[in-house]
Design an enzyme around this catalytic site. Structure first.
Site, mmCIF file in Angstrom:
data_model
loop_
_atom_site.group_PDB
_atom_site.id
_atom_site.type_symbol
_atom_site.label_atom_id
_atom_site.label_comp_id
_atom_site.label_asym_id
_atom_site.label_seq_id
_atom_site.Cartn_x
_atom_site.Cartn_y
_atom_site.Cartn_z
ATOM 1 N N GLU A 35 0.804 -1.221 0.000
ATOM 2 C CA GLU A 35 0.000 0.000 0.000
ATOM 3 C C GLU A 35 0.843 1.281 0.000
ATOM 4 O OE1 GLU A 35 -3.001 -0.291 -0.700
ATOM 5 O OE2 GLU A 35 -3.566 -2.293 -0.052
ATOM 6 N N GLU A 64 -5.107 4.616 -1.086
ATOM 7 C CA GLU A 64 -4.068 3.665 -0.691
ATOM 8 C C GLU A 64 -3.520 3.989 0.702
ATOM 9 O OE1 GLU A 64 -3.867 1.013 -2.227
ATOM 10 O OE2 GLU A 64 -4.119 1.338 -4.357
ATOM 11 N N HIS A 67 -5.735 2.374 3.065
ATOM 12 C CA HIS A 67 -5.458 0.939 3.132
ATOM 13 C C HIS A 67 -4.206 0.663 3.960
ATOM 14 C CE1 HIS A 67 -7.783 0.359 -0.909
ATOM 15 N NE2 HIS A 67 -8.544 0.806 0.069
ATOM 16 N N GLU A 135 -1.883 -3.071 -9.118
ATOM 17 C CA GLU A 135 -3.164 -3.413 -8.486
ATOM 18 C C GLU A 135 -3.460 -4.902 -8.587
ATOM 19 O OE1 GLU A 135 -5.103 -1.401 -6.634
ATOM 20 O OE2 GLU A 135 -3.673 0.225 -6.949
ATOM 21 N N GLU A 165 -8.756 -3.370 -4.713
ATOM 22 C CA GLU A 165 -7.697 -3.487 -5.716
ATOM 23 C C GLU A 165 -8.307 -3.751 -7.092
ATOM 24 O OE1 GLU A 165 -4.861 -2.539 -4.750
ATOM 25 O OE2 GLU A 165 -4.969 -2.874 -2.613
ATOM 26 N N HIS A 168 -9.709 -0.480 -8.344
ATOM 27 C CA HIS A 168 -8.617 0.402 -8.780
ATOM 28 C C HIS A 168 -8.089 -0.021 -10.151
ATOM 29 C CE1 HIS A 168 -7.587 1.465 -4.325
ATOM 30 N NE2 HIS A 168 -8.745 1.953 -4.714
#
Length: 189
Positions: A35, A64, A67, A135, A165, A168
């Site tokens: 991350e 991110e 995360h 990702e 993910e 993204h």
């Protein structure tokens, strides 16, 4: 740029003390596809990306960091009640010697974070393909982490991260198509 809410993006619960799982989660904390690397990569790349898609890099880079905060919370909760013997059994004795139970940006093998993890070519399409790959690698890692724990509470948070993910990756794919369409549009000067 940011508004910080004193809550995690998604709840993090763990059912038990598990230093070994904490060690594995360090891959997503300070690893090449983790991350921190993602957040720094995207927020750096936004300076050389066309305005049409800059928001994608800004939004995902910011997320991110959320995360990263979730992963840090997981590691903390999995180790906070661990004894020195449990840390040693999990292979975290070297980490303990250097950092006690403090978090430190390194991967699951104990290799410290390095800026070489952050890719930026300066070509928008090349950078976005790099981001898609990042990702997808993170998605795969989250799946493998899910497979390695029997803690259903921890699995829940990891599944949330895995799904983000995927989102993204899809957003980066959309950005590539926007830039490809723009590149193929006839320009009159």
């Amino acid at each position: 740029m940011w508004v910080y809410e004193k809550k995690l993006q998604y709840p993090v619960r763990v059912s038990k003390c598990d230093p070994h799982m904490a060690k594995l989660l360090m891959e997503q904390y300070g690893g090449a596809d983790g991350e921190l690397a993602a957040a720094l990569r995207y927020l750096n790349q936004r300076y050389t990306i066309p305005d049409k898609v800059i928001g994608v890099l800004n939004d995902i880079g910011t997320e991110e960091f959320a995360h990263l905060e979730m992963i840090a919370t997981m590691i903390y909760k999995l180790t906070k009640d661990a004894t020195i013997e449990q840390l040693e059994q999990a292979g975290l004795d070297a980490h303990y010697v250097a950092h006690d139970k403090a978090l430190f940006y390194n991967n699951a093998a104990g290799v410290p974070f390095t800026a070489t993890y952050i890719q930026a070519k300066g070509d928008p399409i090349a950078d976005l393909y790099e981001d898609i790959a990042a990702e997808e690698k993170a998605r795969a890692t989250y799946q493998w982490l899910i497979d390695l724990t029997d803690d259903v509470d921890l699995q829940d948070s990891l599944k949330f991260l895995r799904e983000r993910e995927i989102v993204h990756s899809l957003r980066f794919r959309e950005a590539v198509e926007i830039l490809k369409d723009d590149r193929e549009t006839k320009k009159i000067f």
